[in-house]
Enzyme design. Structure first.
Site, PDB file in Angstrom:
ATOM      1  N   ASP A 104      -5.147  10.126  -5.074  1.00 19.64           N
ATOM      2  CA  ASP A 104      -4.564   9.256  -4.050  1.00 19.64           C
ATOM      3  C   ASP A 104      -3.801   8.120  -4.721  1.00 19.64           C
ATOM      4  O   ASP A 104      -4.335   7.413  -5.570  1.00 19.64           O
ATOM      5  CB  ASP A 104      -5.696   8.696  -3.175  1.00 19.64           C
ATOM      6  CG  ASP A 104      -5.193   7.930  -1.972  1.00 19.64           C
ATOM      7  OD1 ASP A 104      -4.091   8.238  -1.481  1.00 19.64           O
ATOM      8  OD2 ASP A 104      -5.918   7.027  -1.503  1.00 19.64           O
TER       9      ASP A 104
ATOM     10  N   GLY B  75      -3.843   4.515   5.653  1.00 17.02           N
ATOM     11  CA  GLY B  75      -4.308   3.328   6.358  1.00 17.02           C
ATOM     12  C   GLY B  75      -4.824   3.632   7.745  1.00 17.02           C
ATOM     13  O   GLY B  75      -4.616   2.865   8.682  1.00 17.02           O
TER      14      GLY B  75
END
Length: 287
Positions: free
Chosen positions: A82, A209
Site C-alpha cells: 500500500d 481513506g
C-alpha cells in the site's frame, strides 16, 4: 488457496458488481483477524502492508506472517504493498513474495508520475504481479504519508484516461473526497466525478481513506465503479478500544494474550461488517 493478484480479484469484482476489501495489517493479530473474517464471510480479500507497517515490523516479518496465514486459508487472498513510494521499495516487495503493489507517484507532476508508474509496471508484468497507481491526492495522514487539505486535489477524469492509457496499470486509486485517518465530519464524496472517471477508465477503481465513510456512501461508490476499498483506521480503532476496555476491567492483567486476543476478535467483527457492506461476502468462488 494459492496467493492471487489484486487484478484477479478486481476483475471478478467488476464482473459481479461488488468491491473487495483491502485491509491494512500491522501485527500478527490483525493479519489473523483479516483472514478469519474473510473465511467467516467466504470472501476474497486483500491483505496490505503500508509504509508504517513495513517500518514497524520489517518487510520480512510482514511477508512471513501474511504468507503463513494465506497458506492455511481456503479463500483467495492478495498480498499488496500500500502506497509504495519508490521503485526500489517495489522491487523489494516483489522479491519478498507480494502478489500486488501500489506505486504512489501522486505527489509528482503528471509526466513524472507516468514515468515512475511505467517503470514499476514493466517490472511487475515480467513476474506476473499487478500494479495499482494513484492520480489526484487524497488528504489526511496514513502512517508516513501526510497530505495537507490544501495539497489535496480531486482526480481529473480526462487525466485519468490518459494516465491509464500511458501506464497500463491494473487499478487506479482516485481522489473523490475521501481522506486518510479520522474524519472531523461526515465526508462528502463527489459521486458525479466518480461516474465520469468510470466512464473514461476501463480498469477497476480504488477508494482510499474509506474508514468512517457511511455505508450508504460506500455502496453508492461501488455502484458507480469502485472495486477496491481500503480500510485501516476503523480496524485500528476497534482494536485499540478493545485493548483499553480489557485493561480498564482488569488493570493488573499482564498476559498479552488476554489483552490482544479480545482485540483481535473486535477487529474480526469490524472487518466482517465491511466485507458485507462491500458485497463481497460469499464471493470467494467467483475468482
Amino acid at each position: 488457496m494459492p496467493l492471487v493478484t489484486t487484478a484477479q480479484l478486481l476483475q471478478a469484482a467488476a464482473a459481479g458488481g461488488y468491491a473487495v476489501g483491502a485491509f491494512n495489517c500491522n501485527n500478527m493479530e490483525i493479519v489473523q483477524a483479516i483472514i478469519t473474517a474473510a473465511e467467516a464471510e467466504n470472501a476474497p480479500v486483500i491483505l496490505q502492508a503500508s509504509q508504517g507497517a513495513i517500518k514497524y515490523a520489517g518487510l520480512d516479518f510482514i511477508a512471513a506472517l501474511a504468507k503463513t496465514a494465506i497458506g492455511r486459508t481456503r479463500v483467495p487472498v492478495a498480498l499488496h504493498l500500500d502506497h509504495g513510494t519508490s521503485f526500489e521499495q517495489v522491487v523489494r516487495c516483489v522479491a519478498a513474495g507480494f502478489s500486488s503493489v501500489m506505486i504512489d507517484g501522486s505527489r509528482l507532476p503528471f509526466a513524472e508520475n507516468v514515468a515512475l508508474t511505467k517503470q514499476v509496471v514493466s517490472v511487475a508484468r515480467a513476474v506476473g504481479i499487478s500494479v495499482e497507481a494513484e492520480l489526484g491526492r487524497i488528504g489526511g495522514t496514513e502512517d508516513n504519508i501526510s497530505v495537507a487539505e490544501a495539497e489535496a486535489f480531486f482526480t481529473d477524469p480526462d487525466e485519468a484516461a490518459r494516465f491509464v492509457a500511458e501506464t497500463g496499470v491494473d487499478a487506479l486509486a482516485v481522489a473523490i473526497g475521501t481522506a486518510h485517518g479520522r474524519y472531523k465530519g461526515e465526508p462528502r464524496l463527489d459521486f458525479e466525478r466518480l461516474s465520469q472517471i468510470a466512464a473514461k477508465v476501463k480498469i477497476p477503481l480504488v477508494m482510499h481513506g474509506s474508514s468512517g465513510v457511511p455505508a450508504d456512501a460506500v455502496r453508492e461508490a461501488i455502484r458507480r465503479g469502485i472495486r477496491k476499498v481500503n480500510i485501516d483506521t476503523d480496524i485500528r480503532q476497534a482494536f485499540t478500544e478493545k485493548v483499553r476496555a480489557v485493561l480498564a476491567a482488569a488493570p493488573d492483567e499482564i498476559d498479552p494474550r488476554k489483552i490482544l486476543g479480545p482485540a483481535r476478535e473486535a477487529a474480526v467483527e469490524i472487518i466482517r461488517e465491511k466485507i458485507r457492506i462491500f458485497g463481497s461476502a460469499n464471493r470467494a468462488n467467483a475468482v
